[in-house]
Design a protein around this motif. Structure first.
Motif, mmCIF file in Angstrom:
data_model
loop_
_atom_site.group_PDB
_atom_site.id
_atom_site.type_symbol
_atom_site.label_atom_id
_atom_site.label_comp_id
_atom_site.label_asym_id
_atom_site.label_seq_id
_atom_site.Cartn_x
_atom_site.Cartn_y
_atom_site.Cartn_z
ATOM 1 N N PRO A 243 61.803 44.900 40.718
ATOM 2 C CA PRO A 243 61.335 43.645 41.174
ATOM 3 C C PRO A 243 59.976 43.705 41.605
ATOM 4 C CG PRO A 243 62.784 44.000 42.713
ATOM 5 C CD PRO A 243 63.092 45.136 41.656
ATOM 6 N N VAL A 244 58.898 43.096 41.205
ATOM 7 C CA VAL A 244 57.499 43.100 41.786
ATOM 8 C C VAL A 244 57.286 41.954 42.803
ATOM 9 C CG1 VAL A 244 55.112 42.416 41.085
ATOM 10 C CG2 VAL A 244 56.561 43.791 39.302
ATOM 11 N N VAL A 245 56.974 42.401 43.980
ATOM 12 C CA VAL A 245 56.866 41.766 45.131
ATOM 13 C C VAL A 245 55.726 40.684 44.935
ATOM 14 C CG1 VAL A 245 56.453 41.540 47.725
ATOM 15 C CG2 VAL A 245 58.079 43.222 46.766
ATOM 16 N N VAL A 246 55.620 39.646 45.077
ATOM 17 C CA VAL A 246 54.485 38.626 44.840
ATOM 18 C C VAL A 246 54.483 37.836 46.263
ATOM 19 C CG1 VAL A 246 53.221 36.875 43.461
ATOM 20 C CG2 VAL A 246 54.901 38.572 42.398
ATOM 21 N N HIS A 247 53.240 37.770 46.918
ATOM 22 C CA HIS A 247 53.166 36.928 48.010
ATOM 23 C C HIS A 247 51.747 36.140 48.115
ATOM 24 C CE1 HIS A 247 50.701 39.100 50.756
ATOM 25 N NE2 HIS A 247 51.088 40.370 50.415
ATOM 26 N N CYS A 248 51.565 35.225 48.600
ATOM 27 C CA CYS A 248 50.461 34.483 48.994
ATOM 28 C C CYS A 248 50.544 34.471 50.471
ATOM 29 C CB CYS A 248 50.067 33.272 48.260
ATOM 30 S SG CYS A 248 51.405 32.154 47.911
ATOM 31 N N SER A 249 50.283 33.217 51.125
ATOM 32 C CA SER A 249 50.577 32.944 52.596
ATOM 33 C C SER A 249 52.071 32.410 52.681
ATOM 34 C CB SER A 249 49.458 31.809 53.224
ATOM 35 O OG SER A 249 49.628 31.829 54.519
ATOM 36 N N ALA A 250 52.311 31.224 52.122
ATOM 37 C CA ALA A 250 53.633 30.643 52.246
ATOM 38 C C ALA A 250 54.750 31.308 51.123
ATOM 39 C CB ALA A 250 53.552 29.116 52.118
ATOM 40 N N GLY A 251 54.171 31.736 50.172
ATOM 41 C CA GLY A 251 55.047 32.510 49.149
ATOM 42 C C GLY A 251 55.393 31.328 48.038
ATOM 43 N N ILE A 252 54.905 30.339 47.751
ATOM 44 C CA ILE A 252 55.384 29.189 46.806
ATOM 45 C C ILE A 252 54.162 28.799 46.010
ATOM 46 C CG2 ILE A 252 57.271 28.698 48.450
ATOM 47 C CD1 ILE A 252 55.302 26.264 49.109
ATOM 48 N N GLY A 253 53.066 28.900 46.382
ATOM 49 C CA GLY A 253 51.715 28.152 45.558
ATOM 50 C C GLY A 253 51.329 29.048 44.578
ATOM 51 N N ARG A 254 50.322 29.886 45.062
ATOM 52 C CA ARG A 254 49.688 30.853 44.242
ATOM 53 C C ARG A 254 50.915 31.863 43.517
ATOM 54 N NH1 ARG A 254 44.375 32.358 48.101
ATOM 55 N NH2 ARG A 254 44.002 30.248 48.930
ATOM 56 N N THR A 255 51.793 32.165 44.517
ATOM 57 C CA THR A 255 52.674 32.987 44.039
ATOM 58 C C THR A 255 53.422 32.462 42.813
ATOM 59 O OG1 THR A 255 53.306 33.954 46.236
ATOM 60 C CG2 THR A 255 55.274 33.856 44.499
ATOM 61 N N GLY A 256 53.935 31.153 42.870
ATOM 62 C CA GLY A 256 54.425 30.309 41.502
ATOM 63 C C GLY A 256 53.578 30.336 40.226
ATOM 64 N N VAL A 257 51.994 30.333 40.684
ATOM 65 C CA VAL A 257 51.101 30.166 39.587
ATOM 66 C C VAL A 257 51.154 31.603 38.762
ATOM 67 C CG1 VAL A 257 48.724 30.177 39.110
ATOM 68 C CG2 VAL A 257 49.676 28.446 40.479
ATOM 69 N N LEU A 258 51.263 32.573 39.564
ATOM 70 C CA LEU A 258 51.191 34.109 38.973
ATOM 71 C C LEU A 258 52.631 34.182 38.040
ATOM 72 C CD1 LEU A 258 52.407 37.019 39.329
ATOM 73 C CD2 LEU A 258 49.844 36.677 38.704
ATOM 74 N N VAL A 259 53.600 33.766 38.821
ATOM 75 C CA VAL A 259 54.943 34.001 38.123
ATOM 76 C C VAL A 259 54.834 33.177 36.696
ATOM 77 C CG1 VAL A 259 57.428 33.732 38.175
ATOM 78 C CG2 VAL A 259 56.317 34.450 40.281
ATOM 79 N N LEU A 260 54.531 31.885 36.791
ATOM 80 C CA LEU A 260 54.433 30.882 35.482
ATOM 81 C C LEU A 260 53.615 31.467 34.693
ATOM 82 C CD1 LEU A 260 54.580 27.095 35.279
ATOM 83 C CD2 LEU A 260 53.319 28.528 33.681
ATOM 84 N N MET A 261 52.462 32.105 35.106
ATOM 85 C CA MET A 261 51.548 32.814 33.895
ATOM 86 C C MET A 261 51.916 33.870 33.453
ATOM 87 S SD MET A 261 48.494 31.723 32.962
ATOM 88 C CE MET A 261 48.636 32.348 31.245
ATOM 89 N N GLU A 262 52.666 34.851 34.033
ATOM 90 C CA GLU A 262 53.002 35.904 33.535
ATOM 91 C C GLU A 262 54.276 35.425 32.520
ATOM 92 O OE1 GLU A 262 54.650 40.639 34.138
ATOM 93 O OE2 GLU A 262 54.506 39.092 35.887
ATOM 94 N N THR A 263 55.132 34.824 32.839
ATOM 95 C CA THR A 263 56.209 34.125 31.994
ATOM 96 C C THR A 263 55.626 33.560 30.679
ATOM 97 O OG1 THR A 263 57.392 33.741 34.058
ATOM 98 C CG2 THR A 263 57.933 32.846 32.003
ATOM 99 N N ALA A 264 54.608 32.875 30.700
ATOM 100 C CA ALA A 264 53.963 32.241 29.706
ATOM 101 C C ALA A 264 53.437 33.197 28.825
ATOM 102 C CB ALA A 264 52.886 31.007 30.029
ATOM 103 N N LEU A 265 52.673 34.230 29.217
ATOM 104 C CA LEU A 265 51.873 35.238 28.519
ATOM 105 C C LEU A 265 53.118 36.140 27.633
ATOM 106 C CD1 LEU A 265 49.208 36.680 30.796
ATOM 107 C CD2 LEU A 265 49.075 35.479 28.642
#
Length: 322
Positions: A243-265
């Protein structure tokens, strides 16, 4: 005590439009059709309207462990809690088994690929050792950080790593920083750490990728820089099932954007249709509130469409030079 954060209001009822969440039949040009739907939804505003009707937190999933007295102060924000069903459980941490983190696993349709993530909050000073314990136990080789330490004068994340040439010594592990480089545009910082397991004296290298140019309380000005960063993440993770550890501050906003973007690519690369709202729903079944607000959702949808158009341009250019 944990930090204050704006309250999140739930919609007055839980409603997901069935027709929007179900996939249409899959003709050969399903990817193209999904991109036409995406463009139309962005232009009309319907895309955002549907997003705002989706539940933020799954109504049937509990977050009880996060609110236990011994764990409350381990949460950066009082209203951002991990689901009990998908939370990461620490095995050998002196402070107990709780950390504000969830497994988020994204299956790429039409392939045998599943991108595995751990979505987590930016560590507090008091939870930094738990964070590294998680990295150690989960055999993680890549950490993606989508925030700076301080934004607008407010602490967003504790500096949980040592400076280059220095080491951080903890009960079960030692972290050495052996490299730190900033890209020419000063948008990204790349670090290499050596993580030593004190129990058996084994070592492994950890890549740390930090996006420092994301503006406070907003989204990047254009998709290009964000797409570049996401592609770099894909390059580093390639072929690694951990697993790749992904975090921002809360771990939901920017974190979610990154996960969605990589999934879409990955879906675009596989010629599979991309339905961003389905991806958000899948993420929110694993960690609540992923993709925090409408502006983030609009931005990532624009980025997905931009990435698709770029693949079309690249394909046409390749044909010209054959």
């Amino acid at each position: 005590m944990y930090a204050e954060m704006d309250e999140y209001e739930e919609p007055p009822y839980q409603y997901v439009p069935v027709g929007d969440m179900q996939r249409p039949p899959s003709p050969e040009n399903a990817l193209e059709q999904s991109m036409l739907l995406l463009a139309d939804g962005l232009a009309s505003g319907a895309l955002i309207a549907r997003y705002e009707m989706l539940y933020r937190k799954h109504p049937e999933l509990t977050c009880d462990v996060s609110s236990e007295a011994k764990n409350v102060n381990k949460n950066r924000y009082r209203d951002i809690s991990p689901y009990d069903t998908t939370r990461v459980i620490l095995k050998n941490a002196a402070s107990g088994d709780y950390i504000n983190a969830n497994y988020v696993n994204m299956k790429i349709n039409g392939t045998d690929i599943t991108n595995n993530y751990i979505a987590t909050q930016g560590p507090l000073q008091s939870t930094s050792e738990d964070f590294w314990q998680m990295v150690l136990e989960e055999n993680c080789n890549l950490i993606v950080m989508l925030t700076t330490i301080v934004e607008r004068g407010r602490a967003k994340c504790h500096k949980y790593w040592p400076n280059p040439g220095e080491c951080l010594t903890m009960e079960n592990m030692i972290v050495n920083c052996i490299r730190e480089e900033t890209d020419a545009a000063e948008s990204f910082v790349f670090r290499d750490f050596i993580l030593t397991d004190v129990q058996n004296n084994s070592e492994r290298q950890i890549k740390h990728m930090q996006y420092v140019a994301w503006p406070d309380h907003g989204v990047p000005d254009s998709p290009a820089q964000f797409l570049s960063f996401t592609e770099k993440v894909r390059e580093v993770r390639k072929g690694d099932p951990s697993p790749v550890v992904v975090h921002c501050s809360a771990g939901i906003g920017r974190t979610g954007v990154l996960v969605l973007m990589e999934t879409a690519l990955c879906l675009i690369e596989s010629g599979e249709p991309v339905y961003p709202l389905e991806i958000v729903k899948t993420m929110r079944e694993q960690r609540a509130m992923m993709i925090q607000n409408a502006s983030q959702y609009r931005f990532v949808c624009e980025s997905v469409h931009s990435a698709y158009l770029q693949t079309i341009d690249d394909a046409q250019e390749a044909k010209l030079f054959r």
